[in-house]
Scaffold this active site. Structure first.
Site, PDB file in Angstrom:
ATOM      1  N   LYS A 114      11.985 -23.075  49.694  1.00 46.78           N
ATOM      2  CA  LYS A 114      10.609 -22.619  49.847  1.00 46.78           C
ATOM      3  C   LYS A 114      10.428 -21.650  51.009  1.00 46.78           C
ATOM      4  CE  LYS A 114       8.648 -26.842  47.846  1.00 46.78           C
ATOM      5  NZ  LYS A 114       7.776 -28.003  48.061  1.00 46.78           N
ATOM      6  N   LYS A 195      10.694 -23.672  34.761  1.00 46.70           N
ATOM      7  CA  LYS A 195       9.975 -24.926  34.535  1.00 46.70           C
ATOM      8  C   LYS A 195       8.473 -24.664  34.447  1.00 46.70           C
ATOM      9  CE  LYS A 195       9.279 -26.468  39.321  1.00 46.70           C
ATOM     10  NZ  LYS A 195       9.487 -27.574  40.291  1.00 46.70           N
ATOM     11  N   LYS A 198       2.082 -25.330  37.804  1.00 49.00           N
ATOM     12  CA  LYS A 198       0.689 -24.983  38.059  1.00 49.00           C
ATOM     13  C   LYS A 198       0.580 -23.675  38.834  1.00 49.00           C
ATOM     14  CE  LYS A 198      -2.538 -27.425  37.530  1.00 49.00           C
ATOM     15  NZ  LYS A 198      -3.527 -27.621  36.443  1.00 49.00           N
TER      16      LYS A 198
END
Length: 331
Positions: A114, A195, A198
């Site tokens: 990240k 994948k 959201k």
């Protein structure tokens, strides 16, 4: 020695998508219904490793809570609460932070993935794994229904348990066991090499479990497949069709081989298969959506459920934190 307890955590990012449901929530409901002692945490502190719009966060917490309850999480049998309602999480996180190093946390792959700019790392993101360990240990969790991507976090948790014992010679935490889910990870409907997420700006890439029936129908029918109308399963060569079969398997609990054989027996092409899948999804979530809308229209009742969950969670958290502070010399 330790009471069996299962901790289930979810970041409140509005209504969960079908990948969240099949990969986690459905499993939690099965565990609850089989008699397991569940703590369901709405991980709103984890949701703000970077700042979020306050009203969006408030709304997302309620939408996530309503979605879980409508899907089958029973507040009478399981504890469901907001992480930020218990100061115990952050206090225990601080205490546990004394047991590890920057280097140890920095090696966690999910954290490193990240970080886009190592010269500007948000502190909240860096401390995320320690807070996650505090979440687990606060309830003396014995079992965690998590995916393989969370294994490094579980390893850090085990490391901190060992460090605590090394320093204080007190064995007060169980080593939590991973409960792996067998469901294949659900992929994006538009980009099946990725994948379902959201964070994907393309809304057609996912189905949120409380979407209305027209949206579900449209998104399944427009899901990316290929030029071969034959229904077959091959995640490498036919990722789009295979993803739809994975969703079908998750919704019906049928083996993939049985689904494919049934479709081929009925001479079903991918278009017809999509229609059947859309109907299965719609019928499964129809009563859940009705309950969701009912809960969202009664905000005070929904908040009362979370307040009750907070009090039940606090009983456990008070005991654990006081025990830790006593051992470490604070009481």
């Amino acid at each position: 020695m330790f009471q069996r307890r299962v901790l289930c955590g979810i970041q409140p990012s509005s209504v969960p998508h079908i990948g969240n449901y099949l990969g986690a929530i459905k499993k939690w409901i099965d565990l609850q219904n089989s008699g397991d002692n569940l703590v369901v945490m709405l991980a709103d502190l984890h949701a703000v490793t970077i700042p979020r719009e306050p009203e969006t966060l408030r709304k997302s917490v309620l939408e996530t809570a309503a979605s879980l309850i409508a899907s089958g999480i029973d507040p009478k049998r399981s504890i469901i609460y907001r992480q930020s309602d218990l100061y115990h999480h952050t206090q225990l996180s601080w205490l546990l932070g004394t047991l590890t190093t920057v280097q140890k946390v920095g090696h966690i792959p999910t954290y490193k993935s990240k970080v886009k700019d190592e010269s500007s790392i948000p502190l909240g993101l860096f401390l995320y794994p320690i807070l996650q360990t505090a979440d687990i240990l606060l309830f003396k969790t014995t079992h965690l229904p998590i995916g393989e991507d969370q294994i490094p976090h579980l390893q850090l948790c085990t490391y901190m348990i060992e460090k605590f014992y090394h320093y204080y010679k007190k064995n007060i935490f169980p080593v939590p066991q991973m409960m792996a889910t067998e469901t294949n990870r659900i992929r994006s409907l538009r980009h099946p090499e990725q994948k379902m997420s959201k964070s994907d700006i393309e809304e057609r890439s996912r189905i949120d479990i409380m979407d209305d029936e027209k949206i579900i129908q449209e998104r399944v029918m427009k899901a990316l497949t290929d030029f071969n109308a034959h229904v077959s399963y091959d995640r490498e060569q036919r990722p789009g069709v295979s993803n739809l079969i994975d969703i079908y398997a998750g919704m019906t609990d049928q083996p993939i081989e049985s689904i494919v054989a049934e479709a081929q027996k009925d001479n079903m092409n991918t278009g017809a298969f999509k229609k059947r899948l859309a109907q299965i999804i719609i019928e499964h979530f129809r009563p859940k959506r009705a309950e969701y809308l009912k809960l969202m229209n009664d905000r005070s009742y929904l908040l009362s459920i979370l307040d009750n969950g907070r009090e039940r969670a606090k009983e456990i958290a008070d005991s654990t934190l006081n025990e830790v502070k006593d051992i470490m010399g604070f009481n």
